[in-house]
Design an enzyme around this catalytic site. Structure first.
Site, PDB file in Angstrom:
ATOM      1  CD1 TRP A 155      -3.511  -2.472   3.529  1.00 58.22           C
ATOM      2  CD2 TRP A 155      -3.770  -0.361   4.239  1.00 58.22           C
ATOM      3  NE1 TRP A 155      -2.325  -1.802   3.313  1.00 58.22           N
ATOM      4  CE2 TRP A 155      -2.456  -0.495   3.747  1.00 58.22           C
ATOM      5  CE3 TRP A 155      -4.170   0.901   4.744  1.00 58.22           C
ATOM      6  CZ2 TRP A 155      -1.538   0.546   3.736  1.00 58.22           C
ATOM      7  CZ3 TRP A 155      -3.242   1.939   4.741  1.00 58.22           C
ATOM      8  CH2 TRP A 155      -1.951   1.755   4.241  1.00 58.22           C
ATOM      9  CG  MET A 156      -5.067  -2.995  -2.427  1.00 58.11           C
ATOM     10  SD  MET A 156      -6.140  -3.058  -3.875  1.00 58.11           S
ATOM     11  CE  MET A 156      -5.897  -1.401  -4.531  1.00 58.11           C
ATOM     12  CG  ASN A 157       0.319  -2.441   1.093  1.00 61.93           C
ATOM     13  OD1 ASN A 157      -0.348  -2.976   1.972  1.00 61.93           O
ATOM     14  ND2 ASN A 157       1.573  -2.762   0.899  1.00 61.93           N
ATOM     15  CG  ASP A 158       3.273  -3.326  -2.047  1.00 62.74           C
ATOM     16  OD1 ASP A 158       2.952  -2.213  -1.661  1.00 62.74           O
ATOM     17  OD2 ASP A 158       4.295  -3.916  -1.665  1.00 62.74           O
ATOM     18  CD  GLN A 203       1.443  -7.385   0.887  1.00 68.09           C
ATOM     19  OE1 GLN A 203       1.879  -7.126   1.995  1.00 68.09           O
ATOM     20  NE2 GLN A 203       1.309  -8.628   0.444  1.00 68.09           N
ATOM     21  CB  SER A 234       5.066  -7.553  -1.838  1.00 65.96           C
ATOM     22  OG  SER A 234       4.065  -6.613  -1.560  1.00 65.96           O
ATOM     23  NE  ARG A 285       9.960  -4.832   2.670  1.00 65.37           N
ATOM     24  CZ  ARG A 285      10.684  -4.209   3.593  1.00 65.37           C
ATOM     25  NH1 ARG A 285      11.368  -4.891   4.481  1.00 65.37           N
ATOM     26  NH2 ARG A 285      10.730  -2.895   3.624  1.00 65.37           N
ATOM     27  CG  ASP A 286       8.816  -6.671  -1.354  1.00 64.97           C
ATOM     28  OD1 ASP A 286       8.120  -7.263  -0.504  1.00 64.97           O
ATOM     29  OD2 ASP A 286       9.141  -5.479  -1.251  1.00 64.97           O
TER      30      ASP A 286
HETATM   31  C1  FRU Z   1       5.976  -1.966  -0.185  1.00 71.30           C
HETATM   32  C2  FRU Z   1       6.003  -2.903   1.003  1.00 71.30           C
HETATM   33  C3  FRU Z   1       6.783  -4.157   0.648  1.00 71.30           C
HETATM   34  C4  FRU Z   1       6.205  -5.159   1.611  1.00 71.30           C
HETATM   35  C5  FRU Z   1       4.756  -4.754   1.660  1.00 71.30           C
HETATM   36  C6  FRU Z   1       4.096  -4.982   2.998  1.00 71.30           C
HETATM   37  O1  FRU Z   1       4.892  -1.105  -0.165  1.00 71.30           O
HETATM   38  O2  FRU Z   1       6.546  -2.248   2.120  1.00 71.30           O
HETATM   39  O3  FRU Z   1       8.170  -4.025   0.726  1.00 71.30           O
HETATM   40  O4  FRU Z   1       6.365  -6.478   1.182  1.00 71.30           O
HETATM   41  O5  FRU Z   1       4.712  -3.379   1.340  1.00 71.30           O
HETATM   42  O6  FRU Z   1       2.727  -4.773   2.900  1.00 71.30           O
END
Ligand code: FRU
Length: 497
Positions: free
Chosen positions: A45-48, A64, A113, A172-173
Site C-alpha cells: 500500500w502507498m498513500n501520501d 505512507q 505523514s 497531524r502532518d
Molecule cells: C492523509 C492522511 C494523513 C495521515 C496519513 C495516514 O491521506 O490521512 O492525514 O497522516 O494519511 O496515512
C-alpha cells in the site's frame, strides 16, 4: 509474517522485515494496472507523499506505506529518490512503527505523514506518531540520518507531545521549513467543525513554541485540514497553503493564496480554489529544488474509492511532478515538469484534421496506454457544442474514457462512466477558451491513469481508470457541428521501471 519482530528487536529489524515482504510480494503482483512512468510502491500500500526534499543532488520522495498488504495498515515511510524527477530508485523503508508513540494495532497506526528538512547537512524527518487507542493520540516526532538511507528516531521523541487543545479532531502532518534563522512548522488541525492550519516556531528543530492558528476554514472548507503545506510563491510576502480538507465532499483538495506574516504567523487569505479537479488527487506536498522551482506531487488515489489494484497486490500511484507558479491574478498554475520529455518515444504529428459532427475520428498510429498528447482545437469557425477525445476505447466502442469540452457551458470534463473497473463519475472544471477560440489540452495517459492539463496551467484534472489492457483505441469527436484540430502531437512514453 506481519510484525513478528518483538518490540525489543528495534527499528532496523522491522525495516529489514519490511524489505523481505517487498521481495516476497513484488514477484506476485498482477501487473495489469501497474503504472509505466508514475511512482508507485514495489508492492503493498502507498498513500501520501511525505518528506519531499531536494538533498545532495537527489529528489527524495517518501510515502505512507504498508509493505505487507495492499490496504491501509500500520504506516511505514517508504522511500524513493530520483536525479531527474522522472526515473525513481526505490530505497529501503525509512521509518517503521517501532515505538510506543508511533505503533499500535493494525488499523492504520504508525509513522504518519510529515516532511523533511536539511538541518545544516543533517537529513531530518518530522512526522506524526499516531496511536489508535480509545481516542487516537497524535504527537510530532523527529528522525535523522547521516547517509540519507538509514534513519534513527530521536531518543527524546515526541518533540511535540501535546496538541493545543484536548478536544481536537486531528493534530497531524507537520510541514517544516526555514525562514531566516527560525524553523516554522504548520500542522493540520480541526476543532469545533473548522479545519485549521496551526503554527509552531523553533530555533533548533527540537523545541517548539506554539504560535496559534495561521488560517482556518470559513465554515465551508471542511472540519479537519490534513497535510497542510505552506510556502512562499511569487513576489513579496505572497504564500500559498495547500490543504486536504476532510468532510466537504465532493471537494478533496484546496489551495489558499494570500500573504503570510512571519512575525505573527498569521496568513491572510485572498482566495481559495481547487488545486486539481479530478477524483484522484490528495495530500499534495511540495519541495523547493536547487533551481528555485516549487514542485508538487500528490497521491493519485482517494480515500473511499474502489481501488481495483488492491486485488492485484498493490495500491497507490503518485501524480507526475508539477511545477507551481502564481499568476498575476493570484491563481495557482501547475505544469508538468519539463524533464518528463525524457520519456518521449515515437512521435506522430497531425495538422488541420476536420472532425465532422457526430463522428469519432482516429488518427493512424495514435493509440496506446502510455502516451502524451497535445491537442489544439480551433473553434473559431465551428458551431460544435462539444469536442473532445476518447481514450482507452474498446474495439466495439462500448468502453472508453471521454475527455471533453462543452462550449456553451465553458466546462472541461473527464467522464469515467464507461471506463472499466473502479468508480465512475464525471469530473468537471470551469474553463474559458483561450484568445483566438483555441482549446489547448495536454494529456498524460498511463496504464491506469489520465492526467489532463488545460487553461495554460489553470486547470489540472487527475483520474484513475481501470480499462481492459487490450482497450487502447483513441478517437476525436465533435457534436452539434464540425470542429477542426489545428494540431496534434502524440508521443509514446517509455516505462521507467
Ligand atoms: C492523509 C492522511 C494523513 C495521515 C496519513 C495516514 O491521506 O490521512 O492525514 O497522516 O494519511 O496515512
Amino acid at each position: 509474517m506481519k510484525h513478528m519482530v518483538s518490540k525489543h528487536d528495534g527499528h532496523q529489524a522491522l525495516i529489514a522485515q519490511a524489505e523481505n515482504a517487498w521481495r516476497e510480494n513484488s514477484g506476485k503482483l498482477d501487473t495489469t494496472y501497474r503504472l509505466q512512468y508514475h511512482m508507485m510502491p514495489p508492492a503493498g500500500w502507498m498513500n501520501d507523499p511525505n518528506g519531499m526534499i531536494y538533498f545532495d543532488g537527489y529528489y527524495h520522495l517518501f510515502y505512507q506505506h504498508d509493505p505487507y498488504q495492499a490496504k491501509q495498515g500500520p504506516m511505514h515511510w517508504g522511500h524513493a529518490r530520483s536525479k531527474d524527477l522522472v526515473h525513481w530508485e526505490h530505497l529501503p523503508v525509512a521509518l517503521a512503527p517501532s515505538e510506543d508513540y508511533d505503533k499500535g494495532g493494525d488499523k492504520g497506526q504508525g509513522c504518519w505523514s510529515g516532511s523533511a528538512v536539511d538541518n545544516d547537512g543533517v537529513f531530518t524527518l518530522i512526522y506524526t506518531g499516531h496511536v489508535d487507542g480509545k481516542k487516537p493520540e497524535e504527537v510530532q516526532c523527529l528522525a535523522t540520518s547521516n547517509d540519507g538511507v538509514t534513519f534513527h528516531k530521536h531518543a527524546a521523541n515526541p518533540i511535540i507531545a501535546d496538541s493545543p487543545d484536548a478536544e481536537r479532531f486531528g493534530f497531524r502532518d507537520p510541514k517544516v521549513w526555514k525562514n531566516g534563522d527560525s524553523w516554522y512548522m504548520v500542522v493540520g488541525y480541526g476543532k469545533d467543525g473548522l479545519g485549521k492550519a496551526i503554527m509552531y516556531v523553533s530555533k533548533d528543530l527540537y523545541s517548539w513554541e506554539y504560535k496559534g492558528t495561521a488560517v482556518e476554514s470559513d465554515g465551508t472548507m471542511g472540519d479537519m485540514w490534513e497535510c497542510p503545506d505552506l510556502f512562499p510563491l511569487g513576489a513579496g510576502d505572497q504564500h500559498v497553503l495547500l490543504i486536504s480538507p476532510m468532510n466537504i465532499a465532493p471537494i478533496k483538495n484546496l489551495y489558499v493564496a494570500g500573504s503570510f506574516d512571519y512575525a505573527s504567523c498569521r496568513f491572510e487569505q485572498r482566495h481559495a480554489a481547487q488545486i486539481d479537479y479530478g477524483f484522484d488527487f490528495y495530500a499534495p506536498q511540495t519541495l523547493l529544488d536547487d533551481r528555485g522551482r516549487r514542485i508538487m506531487i500528490a497521491w493519485m488515489n482517494i480515500w473511499g474509492a474502489t481501488m481495483p489494484e488492491t486485488a492485484h497486490g498493490w495500491l497507490g500511484g503518485m501524480t507526475l511532478p508539477r511545477e507551481l507558479t502564481i499568476a498575476e491574478d493570484g491563481k495557482l498554475l501547475s505544469h508538468p515538469v519539463p524533464e518528463l520529455a525524457a520519456l518521449r518515444g515515437s512521435h506522430i504529428a497531425a495538422v488541420a484534421v476536420v472532425v465532422a459532427d457526430q463522428s469519432y475520428v482516429s488518427i493512424d498510429g495514435v493509440h496506446g496506454d502510455s502516451l502524451e498528447l497535445e491537442i489544439v482545437f480551433d473553434l473559431t469557425a465551428s458551431d460544435a457544442s462539444e469536442v473532445g477525445i476518447r481514450v482507452r476505447c474498446s474495439e466495439d466502442g462500448t468502453a472508453f474514457t471521454e475527455i471533453g469540452y462543452s462550449i456553451p457551458e465553458q466546462k472541461l470534463y473527464t467522464d469515467r462512466q464507461l471506463s472499466g473497473e473502479g468508480d465512475g463519475g464525471i469530473s468537471e472544471a470551469p474553463l474559458q477558451l483561450a484568445a483566438g477560440g483555441r482549446l489547448r489540452l495536454r494529456l498524460f495517459l498511463d496504464r491506469s491513469s489520465v492526467e489532463l492539463f488545460a487553461g495554460e496551467g489553470r486547470i489540472a484534472m487527475t483520474n484513475r481508470i481501470y480499462p481492459k489492457l487490450q482497450d487502447t483505441g483513441i478517437s476525436f469527436f465533435a457534436r452539434g457541428g464540425d470542429a477542426r484540430i489545428e494540431s496534434l502531437d502524440a508521443w509514446e512514453l517509455s516505462s521507467i521501471w
